[in-house]
Structures are given as structure tokens and as C-alpha cells.
Design a protein around this motif. Structure first.
Motif, mmCIF file in Angstrom:
data_model
loop_
_atom_site.group_PDB
_atom_site.id
_atom_site.type_symbol
_atom_site.label_atom_id
_atom_site.label_comp_id
_atom_site.label_asym_id
_atom_site.label_seq_id
_atom_site.Cartn_x
_atom_site.Cartn_y
_atom_site.Cartn_z
ATOM 1 N N GLU A 15 0.840 -1.191 0.000
ATOM 2 C CA GLU A 15 0.000 0.000 0.000
ATOM 3 C C GLU A 15 0.883 1.252 0.000
ATOM 4 O O GLU A 15 1.708 1.443 0.892
ATOM 5 C CB GLU A 15 -0.932 0.036 1.207
ATOM 6 N N PHE A 16 0.704 2.073 -1.027
ATOM 7 C CA PHE A 16 1.481 3.301 -1.181
ATOM 8 C C PHE A 16 0.625 4.516 -0.859
ATOM 9 O O PHE A 16 -0.515 4.631 -1.327
ATOM 10 C CB PHE A 16 1.975 3.450 -2.628
ATOM 11 N N ARG A 55 -0.664 14.017 -15.504
ATOM 12 C CA ARG A 55 -1.156 13.560 -14.200
ATOM 13 C C ARG A 55 0.073 13.226 -13.365
ATOM 14 O O ARG A 55 0.664 12.143 -13.501
ATOM 15 C CB ARG A 55 -2.043 12.328 -14.357
ATOM 16 N N ALA A 56 0.495 14.156 -12.540
ATOM 17 C CA ALA A 56 1.694 13.969 -11.735
ATOM 18 C C ALA A 56 1.360 13.146 -10.495
ATOM 19 O O ALA A 56 0.406 13.458 -9.775
ATOM 20 C CB ALA A 56 2.275 15.319 -11.328
ATOM 21 N N VAL A 57 2.143 12.109 -10.241
ATOM 22 C CA VAL A 57 1.968 11.260 -9.067
ATOM 23 C C VAL A 57 3.333 11.098 -8.399
ATOM 24 O O VAL A 57 4.303 10.697 -9.050
ATOM 25 C CB VAL A 57 1.400 9.882 -9.440
ATOM 26 N N ALA A 58 3.395 11.414 -7.119
ATOM 27 C CA ALA A 58 4.633 11.272 -6.352
ATOM 28 C C ALA A 58 4.372 10.343 -5.173
ATOM 29 O O ALA A 58 3.815 10.768 -4.153
ATOM 30 C CB ALA A 58 5.120 12.635 -5.864
ATOM 31 N N PRO A 59 4.736 9.072 -5.287
ATOM 32 C CA PRO A 59 4.524 8.145 -4.172
ATOM 33 C C PRO A 59 5.582 8.321 -3.096
ATOM 34 O O PRO A 59 6.701 8.765 -3.361
ATOM 35 C CB PRO A 59 4.670 6.774 -4.848
ATOM 36 N N PHE A 60 5.220 7.989 -1.883
ATOM 37 C CA PHE A 60 6.206 7.802 -0.827
ATOM 38 C C PHE A 60 6.804 6.416 -1.064
ATOM 39 O O PHE A 60 6.075 5.425 -1.166
ATOM 40 C CB PHE A 60 5.547 7.890 0.546
ATOM 41 N N MET A 61 8.109 6.343 -1.167
ATOM 42 C CA MET A 61 8.768 5.093 -1.544
ATOM 43 C C MET A 61 8.538 4.012 -0.484
ATOM 44 O O MET A 61 8.180 4.304 0.665
ATOM 45 C CB MET A 61 10.253 5.343 -1.747
ATOM 46 N N ARG A 62 8.754 2.766 -0.879
ATOM 47 C CA ARG A 62 8.480 1.652 0.032
ATOM 48 C C ARG A 62 9.197 1.839 1.369
ATOM 49 O O ARG A 62 10.377 2.162 1.436
ATOM 50 C CB ARG A 62 8.830 0.302 -0.597
ATOM 51 N N GLY A 63 8.419 1.671 2.435
ATOM 52 C CA GLY A 63 8.955 1.810 3.774
ATOM 53 C C GLY A 63 8.925 3.209 4.333
ATOM 54 O O GLY A 63 9.217 3.409 5.513
ATOM 55 N N ASP A 72 8.422 -8.629 2.859
ATOM 56 C CA ASP A 72 9.563 -9.444 2.443
ATOM 57 C C ASP A 72 10.901 -8.770 2.726
ATOM 58 O O ASP A 72 11.958 -9.358 2.513
ATOM 59 C CB ASP A 72 9.468 -9.816 0.961
ATOM 60 N N GLY A 73 10.891 -7.520 3.193
ATOM 61 C CA GLY A 73 12.133 -6.835 3.525
ATOM 62 C C GLY A 73 13.012 -6.535 2.335
ATOM 63 O O GLY A 73 14.219 -6.310 2.489
ATOM 64 N N ALA A 74 12.438 -6.493 1.142
ATOM 65 C CA ALA A 74 13.222 -6.239 -0.066
ATOM 66 C C ALA A 74 13.340 -4.741 -0.308
ATOM 67 O O ALA A 74 12.334 -4.040 -0.412
ATOM 68 C CB ALA A 74 12.568 -6.914 -1.269
ATOM 69 N N PHE A 75 14.583 -4.260 -0.423
ATOM 70 C CA PHE A 75 14.822 -2.837 -0.646
ATOM 71 C C PHE A 75 15.837 -2.584 -1.758
ATOM 72 O O PHE A 75 16.276 -1.456 -1.941
ATOM 73 C CB PHE A 75 15.308 -2.163 0.643
ATOM 74 N N GLN A 76 16.242 -3.636 -2.479
ATOM 75 C CA GLN A 76 17.226 -3.419 -3.525
ATOM 76 C C GLN A 76 16.597 -2.676 -4.706
ATOM 77 O O GLN A 76 15.375 -2.533 -4.811
ATOM 78 C CB GLN A 76 17.843 -4.744 -3.989
ATOM 79 N N THR A 77 17.451 -2.198 -5.588
ATOM 80 C CA THR A 77 16.998 -1.393 -6.714
ATOM 81 C C THR A 77 15.934 -2.107 -7.530
ATOM 82 O O THR A 77 14.987 -1.474 -8.009
ATOM 83 C CB THR A 77 18.194 -1.037 -7.608
ATOM 84 N N GLY A 78 16.068 -3.414 -7.692
ATOM 85 C CA GLY A 78 15.078 -4.165 -8.469
ATOM 86 C C GLY A 78 13.685 -4.057 -7.879
ATOM 87 O O GLY A 78 12.696 -3.963 -8.610
ATOM 88 N N ALA A 79 13.584 -4.062 -6.552
ATOM 89 C CA ALA A 79 12.277 -3.923 -5.906
ATOM 90 C C ALA A 79 11.708 -2.533 -6.133
ATOM 91 O O ALA A 79 10.507 -2.375 -6.393
ATOM 92 C CB ALA A 79 12.407 -4.207 -4.411
#
Length: 294
Positions: A15-16, A55-63, A72-79
Motif C-alpha cells: 500500500e502506497f 497527471r503527476a503522481v509522487a509516491p512515498f517510496m516503500r517503507g 519481504d524486507g526487499a529494498f534493492q533497486t530491483g524492488a
């Protein structure tokens, strides 16, 4: 000026929280922030994007609260790249969408556009070039001094060090002369719990453990390390105290070789690491000129 709204959405199983401006029918302009920052970093650019019909959208990044912490605790660039492409899908983006990323958002933009080029028409990245463009100079003495925080993040003391004063010091060193008091407050609000702080630190720890969750994010992780195919505008502040322009522009041809064909790499004078806040008018102009070019 366009009003900036807020919302939540589920993408890539997470959820973002996000900020948004502009017509829902316009082409998507996804704006990704970095560290130690928040989605509010795009407060000058989003109204300009909206005025241009995006339509500009600025999410708060994961975490980063109010976005959830990934189970899953994934924070690498691929995620991060997978998140960007999933958000493109959720917001109904098409091939006219553009992707704009600063700092960690830049890493995400390289991976997302490289892994799914059909989703994005043009890309803008700020303050962090492709990894291959900086490896040769990262271990220079002056750059190692600037990058001390990366090594701090690998230690158990990292969360303890991340006080308001420490974060303010990073902003002060990275964008000299900019009053970052509001941005520091916004970042600390994103660190709503110790788990959120550990998530932000986790981005840096994943740098030294890129194989974690590799099966799930393999294509995005691989794409992040290679030049993509979508024309990219790379902007860097001439007074960046985080990643010195001497390290990035030591070999302009080598920098361009790490970017897709028809890309450009430019220095923005009198701007630091947070160049879109230091020189919003100049940076906004360059971004709008780039993404509106056909």
C-alpha cells in the motif's frame, strides 16, 4: 497553480501513499524521491507538470510512511523498479508516461525503464548517475569522505545516528545554503516508527546484498545495471556535496555511454544535491522541455 491531493493505492503487493496533481486523463508523470527526503520534494515540479497536462503522481517510496513496510524486507533497486512499473499499471499509464527520479528514485527509474521500456516515453534522473558511470571514481579519497554515510548504514549504530540533527547535517552538506528545515521534518515524519527507519536504512544495506530476493526482482535488478533504451535527461548540481560533480563528470563521454541513446547529461549551476529545490525554476524548465519533446 494546481492543487496537490493525496491518496493511497495498492501496487506490487504494497500500500502506497502518494501526492497527485493534474488531470486524471493526462499522461502519467511518476516522480520518485530519494533519501533523506519524501514525496513533498516534488512540490515545485508537480504543479508545473499539471499545468502542462500531465497527471503527476509522487509516491512515498516503500517503507516511507504513509507507505507500508514490505513484509519481504526487499529494498534493492530491483524492488524499487518493480514498484514504479506496478504504479504505472495501477494508475493506468500508457506509452506516453514519463518517469522522473531523484537519488534512490533515479536508481529506480533506471531499472523500471530498462525492464519495461514500453511503459515509458522519456526519463529524467537527478543527482545519481547509472552505477557504471561512477564506479571508477567512487573510491577516490574525496568521494569516499562524502560517502561516509553509506558505510555508517551498514552498522548496527545507523538507526541511533539518524537524529533530526544528523539528517539536517546531511541536507546542509549536500545542498549548501538551502533551508531544509521543513524537508527534514517531513522526512522524520516518514520515519514514523523504528521499523520505518530500518526500512530507509535497508536501501543502503541492500547495496551490499543485491542477491537477496533476486529471483523475484531479477529482471529489474539486471536492467538497473545496464543502459536502457528510453532517452534520459540526467541533471546534476554543480555544488552537489553528496556525489561530487568531479566524480560524475570526470569523463562526460563515459557518462553518456552508460545512458540510453539520444540521452543528455547536464550540470545545473549553483545547485546542490537537491537541485530541484535549490534551483526549481531552472530544473523545472529543463525537465518540461525534455519530456514535452517528441
Amino acid at each position: 497553480m494546481a492543487d496537490v491531493g493525496t491518496g493511497t493505492v495498492e501496487a506490487n503487493g504494497l500500500e502506497f501513499g502518494y501526492l497527485t496533481a493534474g488531470p486524471a486523463s493526462g499522461p502519467l508523470a511518476l516522480c520518485l524521491h530519494g533519501f533523506p527526503d519524501s514525496a513533498h520534494t516534488w512540490r515545485h515540479l508537480m504543479p508545473e507538470l499539471a499545468a502542462a497536462g500531465y497527471r503527476a503522481v509522487a509516491p512515498f517510496m516503500r517503507g516511507y510512511a504513509p507507505t507500508a513496510i514490505p513484509a519481504d524486507g526487499a529494498f534493492q533497486t530491483g524492488a524499487l523498479a518493480a514498484d514504479a512499473n506496478a504504479l504505472h499499471e495501477v494508475f493506468g499509464g500508457d506509452g506516453d508516461a514519463v518517469l522522473i527520479g531523484h537519488d534512490w528514485g533515479a536508481f529506480a527509474a533506471y531499472g523500471a525503464s530498462g525492464a519495461a521500456p514500453g511503459r515509458w516515453r522519456r526519463v529524467v534522473t537527478l543527482a545519481v548517475p547509472p552505477m557504471g558511470a561512477m564506479l571508477h571514481s567512487f573510491f577516490a579519497y574525496e568521494q569516499l569522505k562524502r560517502s561516509f554515510y553509506i558505510f555508517l548504514m551498514q552498522t548496527p549504530l545507523a538507526a541511533m545516528a539518524m537524529s533530526d540533527d544528523f539528517v539536517a547535517g546531511l541536507w546542509r552538506d549536500w545542498s549548501p545554503g538551502f533551508d531544509a528545515s521543513d524537508d527534514v521534518t517531513r522526512f522524520m515524519a516518514c520515519m514514523a516508527t523504528p521499523a520505518h527507519m530500518e526500512a530507509a536504512i535497508g536501501y543502503y544495506r541492500a547495496m551490499l546484498d543485491p542477491t537477496r530476493h533476486r529471483e523475484r526482482y531479477a529482471s529489474e535488478q539486471d536492467a538497473a545495471s545496464k543502459p536502457g533504451s528510453k532517452p534520459t535527461l540526467y541533471l546534476h548540481g554543480s555544488s552537489d556535496g553528496c556525489l561530487g560533480p568531479d566524480a560524475v563528470f570526470a569523463d562526460h563521454a563515459a557518462l553518456l555511454a552508460q545512458l540510453p541513446p539520444e540521452s543528455r547529461a547536464e550540470l545545473v549551476p549553483d545547485a546542490g544535491h537537491f537541485l530541484h529545490l535549490d534551483r526549481p525554476g531552472e530544473v523545472n524548465r529543463r525537465i518540461l522541455d525534455w519530456i514535452t519533446t517528441r
